[in-house]
Structure formats: structure tokens, C-alpha cells
Write a protein that holds these residues in place. Structure first.
Motif, mmCIF file in Angstrom:
data_model
loop_
_atom_site.group_PDB
_atom_site.id
_atom_site.type_symbol
_atom_site.label_atom_id
_atom_site.label_comp_id
_atom_site.label_asym_id
_atom_site.label_seq_id
_atom_site.Cartn_x
_atom_site.Cartn_y
_atom_site.Cartn_z
ATOM 1 N N THR A 292 1.030 -1.143 -0.005
ATOM 2 C CA THR A 292 -0.015 0.152 -0.106
ATOM 3 C C THR A 292 0.642 1.028 -0.450
ATOM 4 O OG1 THR A 292 0.017 -0.140 2.621
ATOM 5 C CG2 THR A 292 -1.782 -1.213 1.115
ATOM 6 N N ARG A 293 0.430 2.376 -0.351
ATOM 7 C CA ARG A 293 1.288 3.279 0.092
ATOM 8 C C ARG A 293 1.746 4.190 1.004
ATOM 9 N NH1 ARG A 293 0.631 7.552 -3.943
ATOM 10 N NH2 ARG A 293 -0.351 6.682 -5.641
ATOM 11 N N LYS A 294 0.910 3.594 2.206
ATOM 12 C CA LYS A 294 1.351 3.495 3.514
ATOM 13 C C LYS A 294 2.031 2.766 3.889
ATOM 14 C CE LYS A 294 -0.594 3.588 8.330
ATOM 15 N NZ LYS A 294 -1.933 3.225 9.098
ATOM 16 N N GLN B 217 4.881 7.509 5.926
ATOM 17 C CA GLN B 217 3.213 7.423 6.216
ATOM 18 C C GLN B 217 2.733 6.215 7.764
ATOM 19 O OE1 GLN B 217 -0.471 7.034 4.448
ATOM 20 N NE2 GLN B 217 0.953 8.121 2.560
ATOM 21 N N ALA B 218 3.339 5.476 6.982
ATOM 22 C CA ALA B 218 3.142 3.983 8.659
ATOM 23 C C ALA B 218 4.474 4.258 9.723
ATOM 24 C CB ALA B 218 3.506 2.341 7.738
ATOM 25 N N SER C 114 8.575 2.341 4.831
ATOM 26 C CA SER C 114 8.167 2.204 6.413
ATOM 27 C C SER C 114 9.168 1.147 6.859
ATOM 28 C CB SER C 114 6.724 1.889 6.848
ATOM 29 O OG SER C 114 6.317 0.600 5.709
#
Length: 467
Positions: free
Chosen positions: A37-39, A44-45, A62
Motif C-alpha cells: 500500500t502507499r502507506k 506514513q506508516a 516504512s
């Protein structure tokens, strides 16, 4: 003789043809991976993950992605390398799994983050005096009182970056932490670096800093409002408490289960050739993308406080992998004559040479919005070929190399970075096991969309194995 518009059509048709041939070559291993995922493949993560949340390193992936790759490919022994270490995500995530980790990082901000986190891992977990000094310091709030200041450097790009009261408190803080013991001072200075963006009028935005309308700087047609600008007192004390809280979590970890961490400071083009062959059991990285982002500008606030002057910034910009329009051509063979192999592979890449021919044509006819784009793209792929060559050499047989990267678009042409780099890797000797594609791609730049329409570009994690 073809008219310019006909020549452009001829160039782009040839690029599309060569791209299709290369895509068909890798078609069976280009796989959409719903786990990605983009996260997961961005910072973001990390925002909610203890000790990875301290500093927002915009370009990082991440720690969860590192753990995912280590688990999926059963990497549980040996030494891991990240030649573009950034804030050290690979290094610290691998270390948490008991693996030793090396990183190479050129930028002072990345070096400072990694150095301080190593200090926290190695010392603060068992050094109650440091924790108590930090607590006493933030309780005293001496930076709110009158006293001596230590000025920090102002770069042209950072002049007026803070509200006057915030600027004053930064200078008071720098004076007061200089009086503390070295360990405490380093941790508190790190906390300051972590909040600079949030307490400033600026926001990191790819190629530059965006300035809030309240800064008094001349605004464009669409004045930028970054929203809440944090006051210094709460931002600094909250960050200190966050670090203390996470140190408490780290102190519960058995230090014998944490792998050794080592940082090489400098350019990977210079450091990689000095590392012995067959050293690493895995390599996880994300190089700068071929997207014109200039990290010396993106991290200008931090550079100023770190004392990085204009002369050093110019030097760093040229030392970086070619990813900005200001990069000059590097003499790669002067750095390492063994890279002739990698250079020859680039020369023989039909897709890459078709793209470079098109960029040279556009440059010659003044059809690029910046002539540095042609030089940047050429430099990017030739330099990455040399990096891949060294990564292959330093990996142990049957070991994996993972790379996060995005495809890009210039002058209406999508550049399949994933295909070109995977072809280079394959010809160097890697087995291209998989090109894992995020289910949802990313859009091209707003400038490209305005001229050429929206084009979804692949965002990938490459999986290569040393045969």
C-alpha cells in the motif's frame, strides 16, 4: 526532412515500441501485490511506530515494509545494507530483528538522525542520568527566559522561516543545550531538528519549500496556507516526551537481540567500491527517484541549523545521485574503471537510448522547460547502473536485493524506470525474481498533467536475486 512535430512523433513511437518489447520480457514477473500500500511504501506508516515516528523523513519507506520483506523472503541471519540510508529505516528495522545492518548516507540530516538514534539505542536505554537530565531541562523551560543566544546559519532559502518569537527561542535553546553533557545535548538537539518544519512558515514539497502566506514572502497566484503552525514550547516539549516514552519501550528490549548498526558517511558511489565482495545477506533500499527533487533544498531548515553552508550544499548537490536539474555529469570511470561493464550495458539498452535521444532532441530544439532534465536522466541511469553493479558485487550468492522506486514522465513520455533498471540488473547478473507493483499507481506531476493529461505511473518494489 521531418518537421519538428513529426520528429517528436517518431521519437515517441520508437520509445513506445522499445518499452513494449521490454515490458513483454518482464511481463510474467510484473505482479500487482495487494499487500503493498502507499502507506507501507512511504513514511506514513512510521508516524505511529515507536522510535520511527520521531522525525518525518518525507522520502522514507516504512519499517513495516522492511519487516515484511525480511519475513516474506526468510532473511533472518547475516548483514543487511542500505546504500541510500536516508533516516536509517532499513538499518533500525533490520537491527530490531537481530540482523546487523550497514547504511550509507550522504546528507547531513540523515547522518544526524542515524547517529542520534544509534546513541539512543546504545546508551540511553541504560542511562537513567540522561533521561533525568532531559526531563529536568524541559521542566525548567530555560529557553522561555532571558539569556544568551547562539545564532544559527541563515541560508537564502530559509531567511524568515520562523515567527520572530520562535526564532528567538531556537537561539536560546541552542545556547542552553550547549552547556549540557554531550549525550543529553545530542538528544535535545535531535528533538529540535524533528520540529523545525512544524514550527516554521514552510512545508516540504518535493523540489522546494512551500511558504505560508503569513511569512510575508511574496505569494503566487494561489497563496499557500499550511494550517496550524505549532508554537515552539509545546512542539519541543511534546517531542521530548515522545522520545522519552519510546526510550522506555526500547529499554524493555533485550539488547543482545538488537543487531549491530554501522553508518558510512558519504556518497555510495565512493563508498560501495571499498566494501569487500560477498558481504551482505540482503540489501533493502530506495534510491532518489528520477524526479528533480533536490534534497539540499527540501531539508534546508535542517541544513541551516546543522551549520551546512552554501559551499557545502553545492558540493552535496553534485555528490548526490543525479536526480536534480543542477547535477553535472560525473566522471564515473575516474571513480572506478570497473564500471565500464555497467556503462556498456547502459549504452546497449535500446529503451534507455531511445529516451536519451529524445531528450537530447528536445534540449537541442529548446523544447524542455529545463535543459538540465536531459543531463539528469542520463546521469541517473548511468550512475544507478554503477550502484547496481556494486550491490551485486557486495551481496552474497543467492541473496536478495529489494528496491522501492517510481516510474516518471517527462515531455509526455512515461519512463519505465522499473524495466530499465531491472534489465540493467539482469545483465549485470541478477535474477529478476519479481517486480511487485502497488495496486494503485501514482499520478504524474501536475505540470505534466496540465500539458499531457493524467497518466498513472507504476510504483514498484523490485526483487532481484544474486545468481
Amino acid at each position: 526532412m521531418l518537421q519538428p512535430c513529426e520528429e517528436v512523433i517518431d521519437f515517441t513511437a520508437n520509445i513506445a515500441y522499445e518499452d513494449d518489447i521490454l515490458y513483454r520480457h518482464f511481463e510474467n514477473i510484473i505482479v500487482k501485490n495487494s499487500d503493498l500500500t502507499r502507506k507501507l511504501v512511504s513514511n506514513q506508516a512510521n508516524k505511529t511506530t515507536a522510535h520511527f515516528r520521531w522525525y518525518k523523513y518525507k522520502e522514507a519507506f516504512s519499517s513495516d515494509l522492511v519487516l515484511y520483506l525480511l519475513s516474506k523472503y526468510n532473511i533472518d541471519t547475516g548483514l543487511v545494507l542500505d546504500p541510500f540510508a536516508g533516516a536509517g529505516t532499513t538499518m533500525f528495522a533490520a537491527s530490531s530483528q537481530g540482523l546487523g545492518s550497514d547504511g550509507i548516507e550522504l546528507l547531513p540530516i540523515g547522518q544526524e538522525i542515524i547517529k542520534t538514534k544509534i546513541l539512543i539505542y546504545d546508551i540511553c536505554m541504560e542511562d537513567e542520568d540522561v533521561i533525568n537530565e532531559i526531563k529536568d531541562f524541559i521542566d525548567a523551560r530555560s529557553w522561555t527566559k532571558n539569556g544568551e543566544n547562539i545564532n544559527f546559519d541563515i541560508l537564502p532559502i530559509t531567511a524568515g522561516a520562523y515567527p520572530p518569537e520562535t526564532d528567538k527561542k531556537i537561539k536560546r535553546l541552542l545556547n542552553d543545550i550547549a552547556l549540557l553533557n554531550s549525550k543529553t545535548k545530542e538528544v535535545l538537539f535531535f528533538c529540535l531538528l524533528c520540529i523545525l518544519e512544524n514550527i516554521s512558515y514552510t512545508r516540504k514539497d518535493g523540489q522546494y519549500l512551500r511558504w505560508d502566506y503569513r511569512s510575508g514572502r511574496r505569494a503566487g497566484q494561489n497563496p499557500f496556507d499550511k494550517g496550524n503552525i505549532l508554537d515552539f514550547d509545546s512542539a519541543f516539549t511534546d517531542k521530548c516526551h515522545e522520545v522519552i516514552e519510546d526510550i522506555g519501550c526500547l529499554s524493555k528490549v533485550n539488547t543482545h537481540e538488537i543487531g549491530h548498526i554501522n553508518l558510512y558517511k558519504g556518497s555510495c558511489l565512493k563508498i560501495l567500491p571499498t566494501i569487500p565482495a560477498n558481504t551482505y545477506s540482503a540489501l533493502i533500499t530506495s534510491p532518489p527517484y528520477c524526479n528533480r527533487y533536490d534534497y539540499t533544498r527540501t531539508y534546508a531548515l535542517e541544513n541551516a541549523v546543522l551549520g551546512v553552508d552554501k559551499k557545502l550544499i553545492i558540493e552535496l548537490r553534485q555528490e548526490m545521485l543525479s536526480c536534480t536539474v543542477e547535477n553535472k555529469k560525473k566522471d564515473l570511470l575516474n571513480l572506478n574503471k570497473d564500471w565500464q561493464v555497467a556503462i556498456d550495458i547502459c549504452e546497449e539498452s535500446r529503451l534507455l537510448q531511445s529516451i536519451l535521444d529524445y531528450m537530447d532532441y528536445l534540449k537541442a530544439n529548446k523544447l524542455l522547460n529545463n535543459n538540465g532534465i536531459a543531463t539528469m536522466i542520463r546521469g541517473y541511469f548511468y550512475e544507478m547502473a554503477c550502484v547496481i553493479y556494486e550491490c551485486y558485487r557486495t551481496l552474497r550468492p543467492q541473496s536478495y536485493m529489494f528496491m522501492v522506486n517510481d516510474n516518471v514522465k517527462y515531455a509526455g513520455v512515461s519512463i519505465s524506470v522499473d524495466l530499465i533498471l531491472s534489465q540493467i540488473a539482469e545483465q549485470i547478473g541478477f535474477s529478476v525474481e519479481e517486480i511487485m507493483v502497488l495496486p494503485r499507481g501514482k499520478g504524474n506531476s501536475s505540470q505534466q498533467m496540465g500539458s499531457h493529461g493524467r497518466d498513472e505511473l507504476r510504483k514498484c518494489v523490485y526483487v532481484w536475486r544474486k545468481a
